[in-house]
Design a protein around this motif. Sequence first.
Motif, PDB file in Angstrom:
ATOM      1  N   ILE A 241      45.314  18.412  36.821  1.00  0.00           N
ATOM      2  CA  ILE A 241      46.574  19.117  36.600  1.00  0.00           C
ATOM      3  C   ILE A 241      46.337  20.617  36.722  1.00  0.00           C
ATOM      4  O   ILE A 241      45.239  21.114  36.425  1.00  0.00           O
ATOM      5  N   VAL A 242      47.366  21.306  37.171  1.00  0.00           N
ATOM      6  CA  VAL A 242      47.267  22.752  37.377  1.00  0.00           C
ATOM      7  C   VAL A 242      48.265  23.461  36.463  1.00  0.00           C
ATOM      8  O   VAL A 242      49.342  22.943  36.165  1.00  0.00           O
ATOM      9  N   LEU A 243      47.886  24.651  36.029  1.00  0.00           N
ATOM     10  CA  LEU A 243      48.764  25.473  35.199  1.00  0.00           C
ATOM     11  C   LEU A 243      48.521  26.946  35.554  1.00  0.00           C
ATOM     12  O   LEU A 243      47.684  27.615  34.945  1.00  0.00           O
ATOM     13  N   PRO A 244      49.238  27.466  36.557  1.00  0.00           N
ATOM     14  CA  PRO A 244      49.015  28.848  37.014  1.00  0.00           C
ATOM     15  C   PRO A 244      49.864  29.874  36.254  1.00  0.00           C
ATOM     16  O   PRO A 244      50.405  30.817  36.838  1.00  0.00           O
ATOM     17  N   SER A 245      49.969  29.724  34.948  1.00  0.00           N
ATOM     18  CA  SER A 245      50.902  30.511  34.129  1.00  0.00           C
ATOM     19  C   SER A 245      50.593  32.002  34.108  1.00  0.00           C
ATOM     20  O   SER A 245      49.444  32.429  34.225  1.00  0.00           O
TER      21      SER A 245
ATOM     22  N   LEU B 276      52.625  27.976  43.396  1.00  0.00           N
ATOM     23  CA  LEU B 276      52.156  26.662  43.816  1.00  0.00           C
ATOM     24  C   LEU B 276      52.229  26.417  45.325  1.00  0.00           C
ATOM     25  O   LEU B 276      51.313  25.793  45.889  1.00  0.00           O
ATOM     26  N   PRO B 277      53.277  26.842  46.033  1.00  0.00           N
ATOM     27  CA  PRO B 277      53.308  26.580  47.489  1.00  0.00           C
ATOM     28  C   PRO B 277      52.100  27.147  48.229  1.00  0.00           C
ATOM     29  O   PRO B 277      51.500  26.464  49.071  1.00  0.00           O
ATOM     30  N   GLU B 278      51.724  28.391  47.935  1.00  0.00           N
ATOM     31  CA  GLU B 278      50.580  28.993  48.610  1.00  0.00           C
ATOM     32  C   GLU B 278      49.270  28.344  48.166  1.00  0.00           C
ATOM     33  O   GLU B 278      48.352  28.147  48.963  1.00  0.00           O
ATOM     34  N   ILE B 279      49.184  28.009  46.879  1.00  0.00           N
ATOM     35  CA  ILE B 279      47.990  27.316  46.384  1.00  0.00           C
ATOM     36  C   ILE B 279      47.844  25.967  47.081  1.00  0.00           C
ATOM     37  O   ILE B 279      46.755  25.606  47.548  1.00  0.00           O
ATOM     38  N   ALA B 280      48.939  25.225  47.154  1.00  0.00           N
ATOM     39  CA  ALA B 280      48.909  23.910  47.804  1.00  0.00           C
ATOM     40  C   ALA B 280      48.528  24.025  49.274  1.00  0.00           C
ATOM     41  O   ALA B 280      47.787  23.179  49.808  1.00  0.00           O
ATOM     42  N   LYS B 281      49.025  25.056  49.947  1.00  0.00           N
ATOM     43  CA  LYS B 281      48.717  25.255  51.364  1.00  0.00           C
ATOM     44  C   LYS B 281      47.220  25.432  51.583  1.00  0.00           C
ATOM     45  O   LYS B 281      46.633  24.824  52.506  1.00  0.00           O
ATOM     46  N   VAL B 282      46.573  26.235  50.739  1.00  0.00           N
ATOM     47  CA  VAL B 282      45.129  26.460  50.869  1.00  0.00           C
ATOM     48  C   VAL B 282      44.363  25.176  50.553  1.00  0.00           C
ATOM     49  O   VAL B 282      43.436  24.796  51.281  1.00  0.00           O
ATOM     50  N   VAL B 283      44.759  24.501  49.474  1.00  0.00           N
ATOM     51  CA  VAL B 283      44.061  23.273  49.065  1.00  0.00           C
ATOM     52  C   VAL B 283      44.135  22.221  50.165  1.00  0.00           C
ATOM     53  O   VAL B 283      43.130  21.614  50.559  1.00  0.00           O
ATOM     54  N   LYS B 284      45.322  21.991  50.701  1.00  0.00           N
ATOM     55  CA  LYS B 284      45.516  20.928  51.688  1.00  0.00           C
ATOM     56  C   LYS B 284      44.871  21.256  53.041  1.00  0.00           C
ATOM     57  O   LYS B 284      44.645  20.359  53.866  1.00  0.00           O
TER      58      LYS B 284
ATOM     59  N   GLU C  86      44.286  38.099  36.316  1.00  0.00           N
ATOM     60  CA  GLU C  86      44.443  39.448  36.869  1.00  0.00           C
ATOM     61  C   GLU C  86      43.815  39.575  38.246  1.00  0.00           C
ATOM     62  O   GLU C  86      43.821  40.662  38.830  1.00  0.00           O
ATOM     63  N   SER C  87      43.282  38.497  38.779  1.00  0.00           N
ATOM     64  CA  SER C  87      42.616  38.539  40.078  1.00  0.00           C
ATOM     65  C   SER C  87      43.580  38.970  41.181  1.00  0.00           C
ATOM     66  O   SER C  87      44.725  38.514  41.247  1.00  0.00           O
ATOM     67  N   LEU C  88      43.098  39.831  42.072  1.00  0.00           N
ATOM     68  CA  LEU C  88      43.904  40.268  43.209  1.00  0.00           C
ATOM     69  C   LEU C  88      44.029  39.155  44.247  1.00  0.00           C
ATOM     70  O   LEU C  88      44.911  39.200  45.111  1.00  0.00           O
ATOM     71  N   ASN C  89      43.136  38.176  44.171  1.00  0.00           N
ATOM     72  CA  ASN C  89      43.161  37.036  45.088  1.00  0.00           C
ATOM     73  C   ASN C  89      43.424  35.749  44.311  1.00  0.00           C
ATOM     74  O   ASN C  89      42.755  34.739  44.522  1.00  0.00           O
ATOM     75  N   LEU C  90      44.407  35.792  43.420  1.00  0.00           N
ATOM     76  CA  LEU C  90      44.620  34.686  42.492  1.00  0.00           C
ATOM     77  C   LEU C  90      44.898  33.369  43.220  1.00  0.00           C
ATOM     78  O   LEU C  90      44.331  32.332  42.849  1.00  0.00           O
ATOM     79  N   VAL C  91      45.723  33.386  44.239  1.00  0.00           N
ATOM     80  CA  VAL C  91      46.066  32.136  44.934  1.00  0.00           C
ATOM     81  C   VAL C  91      44.825  31.484  45.526  1.00  0.00           C
ATOM     82  O   VAL C  91      44.581  30.284  45.342  1.00  0.00           O
ATOM     83  N   GLU C  92      44.031  32.268  46.230  1.00  0.00           N
ATOM     84  CA  GLU C  92      42.819  31.716  46.841  1.00  0.00           C
ATOM     85  C   GLU C  92      41.824  31.279  45.780  1.00  0.00           C
ATOM     86  O   GLU C  92      41.213  30.206  45.883  1.00  0.00           O
ATOM     87  N   ASP C  93      41.627  32.103  44.739  1.00  0.00           N
ATOM     88  CA  ASP C  93      40.709  31.752  43.655  1.00  0.00           C
ATOM     89  C   ASP C  93      41.131  30.449  42.987  1.00  0.00           C
ATOM     90  O   ASP C  93      40.297  29.596  42.671  1.00  0.00           O
ATOM     91  N   PHE C  94      42.428  30.314  42.767  1.00  0.00           N
ATOM     92  CA  PHE C  94      42.955  29.117  42.108  1.00  0.00           C
ATOM     93  C   PHE C  94      42.720  27.880  42.979  1.00  0.00           C
ATOM     94  O   PHE C  94      42.279  26.830  42.497  1.00  0.00           O
ATOM     95  N   ALA C  95      43.012  28.015  44.264  1.00  0.00           N
ATOM     96  CA  ALA C  95      42.845  26.892  45.177  1.00  0.00           C
ATOM     97  C   ALA C  95      41.387  26.467  45.274  1.00  0.00           C
ATOM     98  O   ALA C  95      41.067  25.266  45.254  1.00  0.00           O
ATOM     99  N   LEU C  96      40.492  27.430  45.379  1.00  0.00           N
ATOM    100  CA  LEU C  96      39.054  27.116  45.470  1.00  0.00           C
ATOM    101  C   LEU C  96      38.544  26.491  44.182  1.00  0.00           C
ATOM    102  O   LEU C  96      37.662  25.616  44.208  1.00  0.00           O
ATOM    103  N   LYS C  97      39.087  26.912  43.055  1.00  0.00           N
ATOM    104  CA  LYS C  97      38.699  26.318  41.766  1.00  0.00           C
ATOM    105  C   LYS C  97      39.151  24.857  41.710  1.00  0.00           C
ATOM    106  O   LYS C  97      38.432  23.993  41.195  1.00  0.00           O
ATOM    107  N   ILE C  98      40.331  24.565  42.230  1.00  0.00           N
ATOM    108  CA  ILE C  98      40.818  23.181  42.292  1.00  0.00           C
ATOM    109  C   ILE C  98      39.851  22.327  43.117  1.00  0.00           C
ATOM    110  O   ILE C  98      39.437  21.234  42.705  1.00  0.00           O
TER     111      ILE C  98
ATOM    112  N   VAL D 187      42.753  22.852  35.965  1.00  0.00           N
ATOM    113  CA  VAL D 187      42.537  24.218  36.443  1.00  0.00           C
ATOM    114  C   VAL D 187      43.724  25.044  35.967  1.00  0.00           C
ATOM    115  O   VAL D 187      44.876  24.674  36.191  1.00  0.00           O
ATOM    116  N   SER D 188      43.427  26.154  35.291  1.00  0.00           N
ATOM    117  CA  SER D 188      44.488  26.968  34.684  1.00  0.00           C
ATOM    118  C   SER D 188      44.111  28.436  34.760  1.00  0.00           C
ATOM    119  O   SER D 188      42.934  28.789  34.890  1.00  0.00           O
TER     120      SER D 188
END
Length: 383
Positions: A286-290, A230-238, A330-342, A310-311
């Motif tokens: 809501i986010v669920l990066p499980s 979440l910290p890295e995801i939040a950083k990209v989103v913000k 399984e994405s190698l860029n999961l944090v960025e992909d997750f943030a962009l999806k948000i 976004v999950s």
Amino acid sequence: MFVSYIINLNSNEKSGLYKAVFDRIDRTIRHNVFNLNYYDSFFIVFLKKILRIKIIKNEPLANDLGIEVININIKITLYNYLARYFNFSSTSDEKIANALYSMIKMDMPDVIVAHGGGVQTNVASLLSAKYNIPQVNVFHGSDIHSHPHTNLRYKQRLQNDMKHANMNVFVSNALLNHSKKIYKGDNVVVIRNGISLTKSNEDYGLPSSKMLYKIAYIGNLYSVKGVDRLPEIAKVVKSKIDASFYIIGNGTLMDFLRVNMPDDTVFTGAIDNRYIMSILKQVDLIVLPSRNEGLPLILCEALSVGTKIVSTDVGGIPELIESEFLVNAESLNLVEDFALKIISSLKKPIIPVSKYDTSIEITQRSEREMLMDICRSNSELIN
């Protein structure tokens, strides 16, 4: 029909699992509920204080959600911890079963239902064998997709318990498919979790934010839930949109998140389940990066009130919502992909809808019919 349930829940962790288990207990049939209440011995408490490890306190589960609970208090000793760590035999399950024998015998159930693998299923097997009572195991997630792959003795006992049971119930097709890695029997069925839309839900005043969007994580703060991402995801989103993050829950990664999340993140701690619907209505997404899941109840609840999601696409989640709201785990860029999806989800007017009817009435009816069929079959065998 009279059902005895064996559960293992903590009053301080009223998570989705807590609510899912209690919601599946059918109030329309006669039942009793035995909760295995574990707590550390005095010596273990002393050691954990020195090592600064979380202590398991003796906090019996109170009667909740209109259900009376009978707590079976179980002291955890150094021997128990060593047995778990080194995978050698422990007699604790037999002792628990012995404690339950007299209670079961006084009011003999027609079927025993164990929620969660491990001690619950093993104790249920012992009781079932002693009194020739049908047994049903209900699996929710980590008891299948995680624990059997890290603990050989757990896996071996679970295989025996699943073989002994009249039926093994899984909350998603994904969890059932995962179980086939450890068990090949055909006494299996999928009955998904459901939610109640008729229960009273109380208002909760979520702290306000000057940001345009409110993004929340609701659940336990553990690694399996992916909250360390979440910290890295939040950083990209913000860095791209005006958004504030809300962390609603508690767990071992709380300190990590307090240090690493953006300064304006709101931490509420654990929130009682009766406030969850109110909170969902106040946030935009809501986010669920499980890393792993069974079928998370929080997503069912979010869908019921039209909150965006976004999950990651793990466990039974793809059975619940469309892929456009999911991120490849399984994405190698999961944090960025997750943030962009948000970001894209917040900007789109599309609201996710459930792929199946998530009402608890359907879950309870399916489970009730299954239990009645098992009881009838057992009665015919006896006669």
